[in-house]
Design an enzyme around this catalytic site. Structure first.
Site, short mmCIF file in Angstrom:
data_model
loop_
_atom_site.label_atom_id
_atom_site.label_comp_id
_atom_site.label_asym_id
_atom_site.label_seq_id
_atom_site.Cartn_x
_atom_site.Cartn_y
_atom_site.Cartn_z
N TYR A 24 0.82 -1.22 0.00
CA TYR A 24 0.00 0.00 0.00
C TYR A 24 0.86 1.27 0.00
O TYR A 24 0.56 2.20 -0.77
CB TYR A 24 -0.98 -0.01 1.17
CG TYR A 24 -2.36 -0.48 0.78
CD1 TYR A 24 -2.56 -1.80 0.39
CD2 TYR A 24 -3.44 0.39 0.77
CE1 TYR A 24 -3.81 -2.25 0.01
CE2 TYR A 24 -4.70 -0.06 0.40
CZ TYR A 24 -4.88 -1.37 0.01
OH TYR A 24 -6.12 -1.80 -0.37
N GLU A 55 1.39 6.29 -7.15
CA GLU A 55 0.27 7.16 -7.55
C GLU A 55 0.64 8.62 -7.35
O GLU A 55 0.31 9.48 -8.20
CB GLU A 55 -0.97 6.81 -6.74
CG GLU A 55 -1.57 5.44 -7.08
CD GLU A 55 -2.77 5.11 -6.20
OE1 GLU A 55 -3.43 6.04 -5.73
OE2 GLU A 55 -3.04 3.91 -5.98
#
Length: 318
Positions: free
Chosen positions: A242, A249
């Protein structure tokens, strides 16, 4: 049986004629200390004695730790009957869902399709890069169609939570699905300049690895199967993946900001006399903050789930 005792090797045998019929195949278990033979009654009722002959054989001795007299046996049977009746009452109170099997079948198929989709993405990217030696730069053009399909289908996870098909909380599902779709459709899908950047490979790769464990875990859970290694992977691999996915991102957004500023794409011009333009690149900077807040929300949710599934089990009080 053949055994070695004080008198050397000998053949040991005995016969017992029980008071009433028993099951023909006893269960035998050999340990280092003894041989345990369990003989089951054909009918569960009270016997006055063990054997047909009134006098107990000399080689038989009762195990008083497991001994039940007639009143104890009746009480035990009564407790079992009461437990069975209570269970039936509880089941009768719970309303039966006529669409239970249909819902379960839908969830199994949904998770299976998503698992196959992300498996294709992961295997394709791995083979192209590490076996065929392809570059990072063509990732979007070879993988985007399947990623579009999987992430569009992922909108069903929000619907499933809204209508109560799954017990997952709504907010983490919304954060993850809309966050990924914003990156995929808005940042990457609308800017050709971003589609050839190496960061696309890392975004897609981290997304696919996470789903390789999440979807099969949910698919097996739908049919009541728990595979402990898969459970551990489901609630552990997100710890490194994550942050890495969030970082990829963030890099993707940072690299797109100058392009949106230069092209003015998605910028909003307000009418006169204000004559002000809201730059989409400015909104992306705000989104960067929201991105890390979203990661924190999902981290908190997954950490609670990890404690629930992998934390120390509470011992039941006797």
């Amino acid at each position: 049986a053949q055994g070695h005792g004080a008198k050397g090797d000998n053949i040991y045998e005995f016969q017992i004629e029980f008071l009433e019929p028993v099951e023909p195949k006893p269960v035998c278990r050999v340990t280092q200390r003894q041989l345990n033979i369990t003989v089951q009654k054909k009918e569960s009722n009270w016997w006055e004695r063990l054997t047909k002959q009134e006098k107990r054989p000399l080689f038989l001795a009762p195990d008083f730790d497991r001994w039940l007299d007639e009143s104890d046996a009746e009480m035990e049977l009564k407790e079992k009957e009461e437990e069975k009746i209570n269970k039936m009452k509880i089941e009768s109170r719970v309303p039966k869902d006529p669409f239970k099997h249909l819902k379960k079948g839908y969830l199994v198929m949904y998770n299976l399709v998503q698992f196959l989709g992300f498996s294709w993405i992961f295997v394709n990217m791995t083979v192209r890069l590490f076996i065929l030696g392809k570059s990072f730069y063509d990732t979007f053009h070879t993988i985007a169609d399947m990623m579009y399909f999987c992430q569009t289908l992922a909108l069903m996870e929000i619907m499933n939570s809204l209508i109560g098909l799954v017990r997952s909380p709504l907010i983490p599902a919304v954060v993850q699905v809309f966050g990924r779709n914003f990156i995929l459709f808005v940042v990457l899908g609308s800017l050709e300049e971003m589609q050839s950047k190496p960061v696309v490979f890392f975004v897609f790769y981290f997304w696919s690895i996470i789903e390789l464990f999440r979807y099969p875990y949910y698919m097996l859970s739908c049919i009541g199967i728990e595979w402990k290694p898969l459970t551990w992977l489901r609630y552990t691999t997100w710890i490194p993946l994550y942050p890495l996915g969030g970082l990829a991102e963030a890099v993707c957004i940072i690299q797109s900001i100058p392009i949106f500023s230069e092209t003015g794409k998605y910028s909003l011009g307000l009418p006169n006399p204000l004559n002000v333009t809201i730059q989409f690149s400015f909104l992306l900077q705000i989104y960067l903050i929201a991105l890390f807040l979203g990661i924190f929300v999902n981290f908190r949710h997954l950490y609670k789930q990890r404690k629930q599934h992998l934390g120390p089990k509470k011992r039941k009080m006797k």
